[in-house]
Design a protein around this motif. Structure first.
Motif, PDB file in Angstrom:
ATOM      1  N   ASP B   5       0.812  -1.209   0.000  1.00 20.03           N
ATOM      2  CA  ASP B   5       0.000   0.000   0.000  1.00 20.03           C
ATOM      3  C   ASP B   5       0.852   1.270   0.000  1.00 20.03           C
ATOM      4  OD1 ASP B   5       0.994  -0.241   2.520  1.00 20.03           O
ATOM      5  OD2 ASP B   5      -0.944  -0.425   3.539  1.00 20.03           O
ATOM      6  N   SER B   6       2.101   1.136  -0.403  1.00 23.73           N
ATOM      7  CA  SER B   6       2.944   2.333  -0.508  1.00 23.73           C
ATOM      8  C   SER B   6       3.933   2.129  -1.647  1.00 23.73           C
ATOM      9  CB  SER B   6       3.713   2.568   0.801  1.00 23.73           C
ATOM     10  OG  SER B   6       4.709   1.569   0.950  1.00 23.73           O
ATOM     11  N   VAL B   7       4.477   3.246  -2.134  1.00 20.66           N
ATOM     12  CA  VAL B   7       5.453   3.187  -3.223  1.00 20.66           C
ATOM     13  C   VAL B   7       6.659   2.329  -2.815  1.00 20.66           C
ATOM     14  CG1 VAL B   7       7.100   4.591  -4.533  1.00 20.66           C
ATOM     15  CG2 VAL B   7       4.727   5.364  -4.267  1.00 20.66           C
ATOM     16  N   ASP B   8       7.095   2.471  -1.575  1.00 17.19           N
ATOM     17  CA  ASP B   8       8.239   1.686  -1.091  1.00 17.19           C
ATOM     18  C   ASP B   8       7.955   0.189  -1.165  1.00 17.19           C
ATOM     19  OD1 ASP B   8       9.770   3.826  -0.644  1.00 17.19           O
ATOM     20  OD2 ASP B   8       9.686   3.761   1.564  1.00 17.19           O
ATOM     21  N   LYS B   9       6.752  -0.196  -0.679  1.00 19.83           N
ATOM     22  CA  LYS B   9       6.421  -1.626  -0.686  1.00 19.83           C
ATOM     23  C   LYS B   9       6.288  -2.148  -2.112  1.00 19.83           C
ATOM     24  CE  LYS B   9       4.169  -1.570   3.822  1.00 19.83           C
ATOM     25  NZ  LYS B   9       2.868  -1.664   4.513  1.00 19.83           N
ATOM     26  N   ALA B  10       5.778  -1.308  -3.022  1.00 26.10           N
ATOM     27  CA  ALA B  10       5.660  -1.731  -4.418  1.00 26.10           C
ATOM     28  C   ALA B  10       7.046  -1.939  -5.029  1.00 26.10           C
ATOM     29  CB  ALA B  10       4.853  -0.704  -5.212  1.00 26.10           C
ATOM     30  N   HIS B  11       7.973  -1.031  -4.713  1.00 24.40           N
ATOM     31  CA  HIS B  11       9.338  -1.196  -5.221  1.00 24.40           C
ATOM     32  C   HIS B  11       9.973  -2.465  -4.647  1.00 24.40           C
ATOM     33  CE1 HIS B  11       9.999   2.192  -7.798  1.00 24.40           C
ATOM     34  NE2 HIS B  11       9.558   3.062  -6.889  1.00 24.40           N
ATOM     35  N   ASP B  12       9.697  -2.736  -3.382  1.00 27.17           N
ATOM     36  CA  ASP B  12      10.226  -3.947  -2.750  1.00 27.17           C
ATOM     37  C   ASP B  12       9.683  -5.195  -3.460  1.00 27.17           C
ATOM     38  OD1 ASP B  12      11.663  -5.350  -0.711  1.00 27.17           O
ATOM     39  OD2 ASP B  12       9.728  -5.822   0.204  1.00 27.17           O
ATOM     40  N   ALA B  13       8.383  -5.175  -3.763  1.00 28.31           N
ATOM     41  CA  ALA B  13       7.763  -6.306  -4.476  1.00 28.31           C
ATOM     42  C   ALA B  13       8.395  -6.464  -5.852  1.00 28.31           C
ATOM     43  CB  ALA B  13       6.259  -6.090  -4.588  1.00 28.31           C
ATOM     44  N   ALA B  14       8.572  -5.342  -6.561  1.00 27.00           N
ATOM     45  CA  ALA B  14       9.164  -5.389  -7.903  1.00 27.00           C
ATOM     46  C   ALA B  14      10.580  -5.972  -7.836  1.00 27.00           C
ATOM     47  CB  ALA B  14       9.185  -3.989  -8.515  1.00 27.00           C
ATOM     48  N   ARG B  15      11.295  -5.628  -6.777  1.00 28.50           N
ATOM     49  CA  ARG B  15      12.650  -6.146  -6.605  1.00 28.50           C
ATOM     50  C   ARG B  15      12.623  -7.673  -6.438  1.00 28.50           C
ATOM     51  NH1 ARG B  15      14.004  -3.053  -2.194  1.00 28.50           N
ATOM     52  NH2 ARG B  15      13.580  -1.219  -3.490  1.00 28.50           N
ATOM     53  N   ARG B  16      11.675  -8.153  -5.642  1.00 27.79           N
ATOM     54  CA  ARG B  16      11.583  -9.609  -5.440  1.00 27.79           C
ATOM     55  C   ARG B  16      11.200 -10.322  -6.735  1.00 27.79           C
ATOM     56  NH1 ARG B  16       7.954 -10.405  -0.214  1.00 27.79           N
ATOM     57  NH2 ARG B  16       8.158 -12.595  -0.795  1.00 27.79           N
ATOM     58  N   ILE B  17      10.323  -9.696  -7.519  1.00 19.02           N
ATOM     59  CA  ILE B  17       9.945 -10.268  -8.818  1.00 19.02           C
ATOM     60  C   ILE B  17      11.167 -10.347  -9.730  1.00 19.02           C
ATOM     61  CG2 ILE B  17       8.589  -9.847 -10.925  1.00 19.02           C
ATOM     62  CD1 ILE B  17       6.503  -8.445  -8.971  1.00 19.02           C
TER      63      ILE B  17
END
Lengths: 236, 236
Positions: B5-17
């Motif tokens: 639910d935040s830009v940081d968490k989305a970037h973290d998810a993208a990194r894991r992908i």
């Protein structure tokens, strides 16, 4: 409309969609999970607006995987034989046997132990964790005797690392308890305030993670607990 | 990955992908239910193949309804206050209180009463009906004493119209019971055959609808029962 698995049933569904369209003057919105092209076509020819939840994603997935879908109906129904399914049933039985502090037996096998005052949402959450995720979830009430002793129930002391607390706003708790025992001391706002204060103080003192269930659904509480369990496991 | 639910968490998810892509050499398949465009874009820019479960359908729905989605996060989380949600919690409590024939009290309030021999799948099914659909579902075991008397438990006689039976193949029942009490008479194939024969004969004699749970998941059994209840209601 479940179990649409024949041309006749698809025509019957299309008829009901068309009747609704006639009665309301607006296209019914249809979310379809049919996978047989023959049946999908019948629904698509109706007066509904069809959102196809399967084919929309199956076609790009076929391309990505380089494999054609077999479009077989009912594959998910084999789950009753799978280990995952057996784990879920076993977890439900475990959670039932360990509801409301009923049993100290086999607590070592629990994946998580929920604690909190009576009516804070422990039971539905443990059952949901078991049913949805196959998590063996016990739950233990924190009761006035525990607050007088100032200690967690003794059966729990060796399992601190898998205890998770639930709390709830006193006015909400009073509302819920009043539905069960109207006008009782148990349900009074004053008593609810006392119990919640004591429970939160105890959880803080014992270093137990906890969250408030006041505005959360069991689905949301369960997902949050699952994240905690998983991140613990990842850390090992 | 919940709670992005935040830009940081989305970037973290993208990194894991991206890490998964690097490790496997294949695009991870991402099923996304993000609704904030800002966060979706971050995931779409990753090395995953993104199947957008929300926007794919929201855009045509906006057109059909002539209304723009507010793209508000967390709306479903308000359900904890709704009447539907309260009904579900109440149904869970009812089903727990009426598990395994524990209580004859308030059976008149039950939406459905499941009967069947021990370990035929009654308890998980009643809990699922309660949790998922807010159905007040009691369950009653059919035990050797009932077969000797040749009658349904007396507490049930006035509720025949809402009784639904579960049966199960004797060899499967024996398998399940052997996990619980290995080598017991209770679990023996001979005894399981006897109980199942008697139970099915009784249900036929009493005109009770029943189905076999042998190859069905609780989800499937529950959906079938729901269809029966609904079509009964429709017929009134």
């Amino acid at each position: 409309m479940p179990f649409i698995d024949s041309v006749d049933k698809a025509h019957d569904a299309a008829r009901r969609i068309n009747d609704a369209f006639k009665a309301e003057g607006k296209r019914p919105i249809i979310f379809s999970t049919l996978i047989q092209a023959e049946l999908s076509k019948i629904i698509e020819a109706s007066n509904g607006m069809v959102m196809d939840l399967i084919h929309t994603f199956v076609i790009p997935l076929e391309q990505e995987f380089g494999v054609k879908s077999t479009h077989t109906v009912g594959r998910s129904h084999n789950i009753a034989d799978s280990d995952d399914y057996k784990n879920r049933i076993e977890a439900i039985n475990f959670s039932l046997a360990h509801d409301d502090g009923q049993s100290h037996k086999n607590l070592a096998m629990a994946d998580v132990i929920l604690v909190g005052v009576s009516r804070s949402g422990k039971t539905p959450t443990t059952l949901y964790l078991a049913m949805q995720y196959g998590i063996k979830a016990a739950n233990y009430p924190l009761i006035p005797e525990d607050f007088e002793r100032g200690k967690l129930p003794s059966g729990l002391l060796s399992f601190k690392d898998k205890i998770f607390g639930l709390s709830i706003a006193p006015d909400r708790l009073s509302e819920v308890r009043n539905e069960r025992r109207p006008g009782s001391k148990y349900a009074s706002l004053e008593n609810c305030r006392y119990e919640i204060n004591e429970a939160e103080a105890m959880m803080r003192r014992e270093g137990i993670q906890w969250m408030s269930s006041t505005t959360k659904s069991i689905e949301e509480i369960a997902t949050m607990i699952l994240q905690e369990i998983k991140s613990d496991k990842r850390a090992y």
